[in-house]
Design a protein around this motif. Structure first.
Motif, PDB file in Angstrom:
ATOM      1  N   ILE A  13       0.840  -1.072  -0.024  1.00 23.92           N
ATOM      2  CA  ILE A  13       0.110  -0.087  -0.020  1.00 23.92           C
ATOM      3  C   ILE A  13       0.902   1.214   0.277  1.00 23.92           C
ATOM      4  N   LEU A  14       1.985   1.224   0.786  1.00 22.57           N
ATOM      5  CA  LEU A  14       2.792   2.316   1.187  1.00 22.57           C
ATOM      6  C   LEU A  14       3.631   2.648  -0.479  1.00 22.57           C
ATOM      7  N   THR A  15       3.737   1.510  -1.008  1.00 21.56           N
ATOM      8  CA  THR A  15       4.470   1.670  -2.449  1.00 21.56           C
ATOM      9  C   THR A  15       3.668   1.958  -3.357  1.00 21.56           C
ATOM     10  N   TRP A  16       2.349   1.677  -3.337  1.00 25.06           N
ATOM     11  CA  TRP A  16       1.670   2.249  -4.564  1.00 25.06           C
ATOM     12  C   TRP A  16       1.179   3.801  -4.165  1.00 25.06           C
ATOM     13  N   LEU A  17       0.992   3.940  -2.796  1.00 22.50           N
ATOM     14  CA  LEU A  17       0.901   5.597  -2.599  1.00 22.50           C
ATOM     15  C   LEU A  17       1.954   6.326  -2.926  1.00 22.50           C
ATOM     16  N   THR A  18       3.141   5.656  -2.790  1.00 24.97           N
ATOM     17  CA  THR A  18       4.368   6.560  -3.197  1.00 24.97           C
ATOM     18  C   THR A  18       4.577   6.735  -4.817  1.00 24.97           C
ATOM     19  N   LEU A  19       4.152   5.687  -5.629  1.00 28.70           N
ATOM     20  CA  LEU A  19       4.062   5.835  -7.015  1.00 28.70           C
ATOM     21  C   LEU A  19       2.895   6.943  -7.486  1.00 28.70           C
ATOM     22  N   LEU A  20       1.808   6.838  -6.637  1.00 23.42           N
ATOM     23  CA  LEU A  20       0.513   7.825  -7.054  1.00 23.42           C
ATOM     24  C   LEU A  20       1.052   9.233  -6.731  1.00 23.42           C
ATOM     25  N   LEU A  21       1.572   9.397  -5.657  1.00 27.33           N
ATOM     26  CA  LEU A  21       1.996  10.652  -5.368  1.00 27.33           C
ATOM     27  C   LEU A  21       2.968  11.318  -6.113  1.00 27.33           C
ATOM     28  N   ALA A  22       4.079  10.430  -6.412  1.00 19.30           N
ATOM     29  CA  ALA A  22       4.913  10.993  -7.637  1.00 19.30           C
ATOM     30  C   ALA A  22       4.577  11.281  -8.776  1.00 19.30           C
ATOM     31  N   SER A  23       3.524  10.585  -9.474  1.00 20.75           N
ATOM     32  CA  SER A  23       2.862  10.735 -10.643  1.00 20.75           C
ATOM     33  C   SER A  23       2.112  12.190 -10.425  1.00 20.75           C
ATOM     34  N   LEU A  24       1.239  12.463  -9.303  1.00 18.47           N
ATOM     35  CA  LEU A  24       0.549  13.486  -9.108  1.00 18.47           C
ATOM     36  C   LEU A  24       1.435  14.900  -8.896  1.00 18.47           C
ATOM     37  N   ILE A  25       2.372  14.608  -8.469  1.00 16.66           N
ATOM     38  CA  ILE A  25       3.345  15.911  -8.248  1.00 16.66           C
ATOM     39  C   ILE A  25       3.961  16.069  -9.625  1.00 16.66           C
ATOM     40  N   ARG A  54      12.593  14.291  -7.264  1.00 17.77           N
ATOM     41  CA  ARG A  54      12.846  13.613  -5.994  1.00 17.77           C
ATOM     42  C   ARG A  54      11.664  12.628  -5.858  1.00 17.77           C
ATOM     43  N   ALA A  55      10.426  12.960  -5.982  1.00 19.53           N
ATOM     44  CA  ALA A  55       9.308  11.997  -5.723  1.00 19.53           C
ATOM     45  C   ALA A  55       9.521  10.860  -6.660  1.00 19.53           C
ATOM     46  N   GLU A  56       9.796  10.985  -7.772  1.00 20.38           N
ATOM     47  CA  GLU A  56       9.764   9.879  -8.717  1.00 20.38           C
ATOM     48  C   GLU A  56      10.920   8.911  -8.448  1.00 20.38           C
ATOM     49  N   ARG A  57      12.159   9.273  -7.944  1.00 20.57           N
ATOM     50  CA  ARG A  57      13.043   8.917  -7.327  1.00 20.57           C
ATOM     51  C   ARG A  57      12.848   7.867  -6.185  1.00 20.57           C
ATOM     52  N   THR A  58      12.074   8.792  -5.240  1.00 16.77           N
ATOM     53  CA  THR A  58      11.686   7.932  -4.064  1.00 16.77           C
ATOM     54  C   THR A  58      10.515   6.863  -4.648  1.00 16.77           C
ATOM     55  N   ALA A  59       9.850   7.056  -5.415  1.00 13.69           N
ATOM     56  CA  ALA A  59       8.987   5.768  -5.617  1.00 13.69           C
ATOM     57  C   ALA A  59       9.588   4.775  -6.383  1.00 13.69           C
ATOM     58  N   ARG A  60      10.570   4.998  -7.272  1.00 10.43           N
ATOM     59  CA  ARG A  60      11.229   4.075  -7.891  1.00 10.43           C
ATOM     60  C   ARG A  60      11.952   3.136  -6.832  1.00 10.43           C
ATOM     61  N   ASN A  61      12.728   3.780  -5.855  1.00 12.89           N
ATOM     62  CA  ASN A  61      13.642   3.397  -4.786  1.00 12.89           C
ATOM     63  C   ASN A  61      12.692   2.451  -3.950  1.00 12.89           C
ATOM     64  N   TRP A  95       9.267   0.580   9.022  1.00  9.72           N
ATOM     65  CA  TRP A  95       9.355   1.943   9.737  1.00  9.72           C
ATOM     66  C   TRP A  95      10.436   2.899   9.050  1.00  9.72           C
ATOM     67  N   ALA A  96      11.484   2.255   8.817  1.00  8.63           N
ATOM     68  CA  ALA A  96      12.789   2.914   7.910  1.00  8.63           C
ATOM     69  C   ALA A  96      12.067   3.390   6.844  1.00  8.63           C
ATOM     70  N   ARG A  97      11.450   2.686   5.984  1.00  6.78           N
ATOM     71  CA  ARG A  97      11.050   3.211   4.765  1.00  6.78           C
ATOM     72  C   ARG A  97       9.789   4.292   4.938  1.00  6.78           C
ATOM     73  N   VAL A  98       8.856   4.207   6.139  1.00  7.64           N
ATOM     74  CA  VAL A  98       8.196   5.168   6.305  1.00  7.64           C
ATOM     75  C   VAL A  98       8.600   6.558   6.749  1.00  7.64           C
ATOM     76  N   ILE A  99       9.876   6.383   7.330  1.00  8.14           N
ATOM     77  CA  ILE A  99      10.603   7.832   7.508  1.00  8.14           C
ATOM     78  C   ILE A  99      11.203   8.199   6.152  1.00  8.14           C
ATOM     79  N   TYR A 100      11.742   7.089   5.589  1.00  6.18           N
ATOM     80  CA  TYR A 100      12.591   7.221   4.533  1.00  6.18           C
ATOM     81  C   TYR A 100      11.946   8.176   3.261  1.00  6.18           C
ATOM     82  N   ILE A 101      10.771   7.943   2.945  1.00  6.27           N
ATOM     83  CA  ILE A 101       9.779   8.594   1.816  1.00  6.27           C
ATOM     84  C   ILE A 101       9.728   9.843   1.957  1.00  6.27           C
ATOM     85  N   PRO A 102       9.435  10.722   3.202  1.00  7.02           N
ATOM     86  CA  PRO A 102       9.301  12.152   3.222  1.00  7.02           C
ATOM     87  C   PRO A 102      10.650  12.882   3.306  1.00  7.02           C
ATOM     88  N   VAL A 103      11.537  12.216   4.096  1.00  5.21           N
ATOM     89  CA  VAL A 103      13.029  12.670   4.069  1.00  5.21           C
ATOM     90  C   VAL A 103      13.448  12.817   2.669  1.00  5.21           C
TER      91      VAL A 103
END
Length: 132
Positions: A13-25, A54-61, A95-103
């Motif tokens: 779910i977190l991965t999907w939301l990250t991909l969606l966020l990157a696309s919307l940004i 950065r959002a796209e690289r975050t999503a890919r990572n 939890w590291a990934r949860v913190i990593y995404i916004p950072v």
């Protein structure tokens, strides 16, 4: 379902939301013109802003690391491995990934790398728990 399997679902779910966020940004999906781009074929995407990049690289990572996490978690389940290190490593990774995404999206370079290392340590703990 084990706690590790639950974390696989949460991570999906977190991965999907990250991909969606990157696309919307990237397309500024909150604007009328961005909504049209998001709903279209995306043949003519606007140039990525630094934030969108950065959002796209975050999503890919996040997607790349999710694949590793899911594979390790599913092997642990299939092997019947029940070491406490597996569950602890999964929690650390998640939890590291949860913190990593916004950072990462915020562009905090060195902290981002340190958090990524913590997530990799979590994966290592899981692998170690399987191989014992």
């Amino acid at each position: 379902m084990t706690s590790t399997q639950t974390l696989v679902i949460y991570m999906a779910i977190l991965t999907w939301l990250t991909l969606l966020l990157a696309s919307l940004i990237r397309v500024k999906g909150w604007t009328p013109s961005g909504t049209l781009i998001a709903l279209g074929n995306r043949d003519n995407l606007p140039e990525a802003s630094p934030l969108a990049g950065r959002a796209e690289r975050t999503a890919r990572n996040t997607l790349e690391n999710f694949v590793l996490f899911a594979a390790i978690a599913l092997v642990a389940h299939a092997a019947g491995a029940t070491s406490p290190g597996i569950a602890t490593g999964a929690l650390i990774f998640f939890w590291a990934r949860v913190i990593y995404i916004p950072v990462y999206v915020a562009g905090i370079a060195y902290l981002r790398t340190a958090i990524w290392v913590v997530s990799i340590v979590g994966l290592g703990m899981m692998v170690s728990g399987i191989l014992r």
